[in-house]
Motif scaffolding. Sequence first.
Motif, short mmCIF file in Angstrom:
data_model
loop_
_atom_site.label_atom_id
_atom_site.label_comp_id
_atom_site.label_asym_id
_atom_site.label_seq_id
_atom_site.Cartn_x
_atom_site.Cartn_y
_atom_site.Cartn_z
N ARG A 304 0.83 -1.21 0.00
CA ARG A 304 0.00 0.00 0.00
C ARG A 304 0.86 1.25 0.00
NH1 ARG A 304 -2.91 -3.57 -1.61
NH2 ARG A 304 -4.70 -4.34 -0.44
N GLY A 305 2.18 1.06 -0.13
CA GLY A 305 3.06 2.21 -0.27
C GLY A 305 3.83 2.58 0.99
N LEU A 306 3.63 1.82 2.08
CA LEU A 306 4.39 2.12 3.30
C LEU A 306 5.82 1.63 3.12
CD1 LEU A 306 1.39 2.09 4.37
CD2 LEU A 306 2.34 1.36 6.54
N SER A 307 6.79 2.45 3.52
CA SER A 307 8.17 2.00 3.46
C SER A 307 8.33 0.85 4.45
CB SER A 307 9.11 3.15 3.83
OG SER A 307 8.88 3.49 5.18
N ASP B 71 12.80 -3.04 -10.95
CA ASP B 71 13.87 -2.45 -10.14
C ASP B 71 13.33 -1.86 -8.83
OD1 ASP B 71 15.96 -3.06 -11.66
OD2 ASP B 71 16.20 -1.08 -12.62
N MET B 72 12.01 -1.77 -8.73
CA MET B 72 11.43 -1.09 -7.57
C MET B 72 11.07 -2.09 -6.48
SD MET B 72 8.64 1.41 -9.35
CE MET B 72 8.92 2.25 -10.89
N SER B 73 11.12 -1.62 -5.22
CA SER B 73 10.62 -2.43 -4.12
C SER B 73 9.09 -2.35 -4.12
CB SER B 73 11.19 -1.92 -2.80
OG SER B 73 10.83 -0.58 -2.62
N THR B 74 8.48 -3.22 -3.36
CA THR B 74 7.01 -3.28 -3.33
C THR B 74 6.39 -1.92 -3.01
OG1 THR B 74 6.99 -5.60 -2.76
CG2 THR B 74 5.04 -4.34 -2.18
N ASP B 75 6.95 -1.24 -1.98
CA ASP B 75 6.37 0.04 -1.59
C ASP B 75 6.57 1.11 -2.67
OD1 ASP B 75 9.07 -0.33 -0.74
OD2 ASP B 75 8.96 1.54 0.37
N GLU B 76 7.70 1.04 -3.38
CA GLU B 76 7.93 1.99 -4.47
C GLU B 76 6.92 1.78 -5.59
OE1 GLU B 76 12.76 2.72 -3.97
OE2 GLU B 76 12.02 1.10 -5.25
#
Lengths: 346, 279
Positions: A304-307, B71-76
Amino acid sequence: MQVSPNNAPELIAPLLNEATYMLYISQGKIQSNTLPEGITITESTPKDALHANFVSDDPLVSHNQSNHDTAITLEVKEGITLDAPIMIMIDGSNYDYTVNITYDIHPRACIDIHEYLYSTSDHTLNYLSQTHVGEQAQVKLIGIANLDLMSTSSVQRLVRSQASSHTEVRTAQLGNGRTKQDVDMDLLGEHAYGEVRTVAVASGNQEVLINTHLEHKAKQTEGYIEHYGVAADESYLGFEGTGKIHKGMSQSNAHQSNNGVVLGEYARLDANPLLLIDEYDVEASHGAAIGRIDEEQLYYLMSRGLSESDAQRLIINGFLAPLKSMMENDVMRDHIQSLLANKTGR
Amino acid sequence: MATLEIKNLHAKVDDQEILKGVNLTIEEGQTHAIMGPNGTGKSTLASVIMGHPRYDVTEGTITLDGVNVLDMSTDERARAGLFLAMQAPQEVPGVTNSDFIKTAMNARLDEGENVSLFKFIKKFDQAVEKLKMREDLPHRFLNDGFSGGEKKRNEILQMRMLEPAIAILDEIDSGLDIDALKTVGQNVTEMQDGKRSFMMITHYQRLLDYIKADYVHVMMQGRIVKSGTVDLVRSIDENGYDWIKEEVGIQDERVVPQNDDADEQTVLGSCATREAMEK
């Protein structure tokens, strides 16, 4: 000579200002006191009759009972009900101290006590509190420890509960120093209820040992031990919980749970739940669940976009939700949350 | 809002290849339905797009408006505009729905900026009403003790709150009764504004009665074997998948472990559960 709480260190001054009733002990002396009517304070160890309840075979306890720099007895008169908690602020900075406080809570009194142990230097703080809970009294004893990285502390709380009393002990170890915490509760009268709930967060290369001992010495007593912990970095956190039901103390309940999250790769978290039962007609349970943060939960929050650190912080804060019951006002809530944020490095 | 392009995507889990060359382009504003029997890689495709740590991409690309998603992490990926409504949403005790969504919304803002509390509550309340959820939802722990249907509606609620550019709905219809399906359908349809794109994974054409799809794809053996419009769904509804299997020359549509022994392979085809238990 009293000093205003505004002379207290910056970190704890807001907490003192927020407190309706408080006792501020610093440099081994009572600095400030706004205790209400119905509560008397004596600067000495308890009377012999009371003292007999607290005889212990733990050498550290006996040592702290007889060798102390500050000894205070707070007597709460029968039937007193307070509209706000009493804050006991103990600043252990700059010297090695042994502080000994006895709460003599008379029957049918109803009282919340918030202890805050604080230190900003590399000294030793030995703290011993002895709480005598009279018949039908209701006591909530909250203890928060925030002690410096270089400090060493032993915090012992002895509770002796009489018939039909209700005692809740909630403690939080949120400091950075080496700490050993003991809670030793005896349910001495029938229908006494006791609950010990501890939250501990260890970080750095800190060592924290939490001992909880709850003995059922009367029939139809009820006791709960709950340990919640987080071990981060390279720390060690140990939970030792013992529930003991003596012979003949039928229809007693002894329950214990341990929940831990290991954050650091080299952190260690141990839980040794023990039940010692010498009676058939009882209910008892114990358990421990220790593990790392659930990868699937982390993934779900991150999707959901949380780091990763935000997700971890939310999960840890949620896991340590029992802390919420220790935040009786906004100042304390913000304070505890900032301590937590420091500890888990996020 | 954005275009998602998947080219020759191969992915494996525990050293077993599940996706075997998926090609799919979802342009801005389009809704694509992915159908197909069990075990053909549909959910894996969704998880790989979102970056689930269990899956390894071995070949191929995924791009979002030309930017490499892999190349992106899940949150990115989420912050770039992707959203996955999961088939089995996690329960997270101790974390309230409102804290969670607020943190997710703040994560999309610049550091130090926060979503206005007033606007947040208004938007949340509205979403709760639209999805016919319990009013105490913001204070309840995330999916903790939720029924299957509540969890699914909560996924759509999160989508409403986060307004992604591309939403992937993985079997959002499973576990929903007809009324809840209607509610979810209305909410998704409302969000089909001609700019937002959707990828819906489903077993049943009935979802497509509530949500209009521009394209329908059928997945078998870890890739898309047939694409068409909604007419394709009608043929599947009437005739099942067998005709597609015949057409593309597939006997076993799944990507479950292939066994060299021909006898055992028939057993596997008829009762995978027993086979799995005997192993």
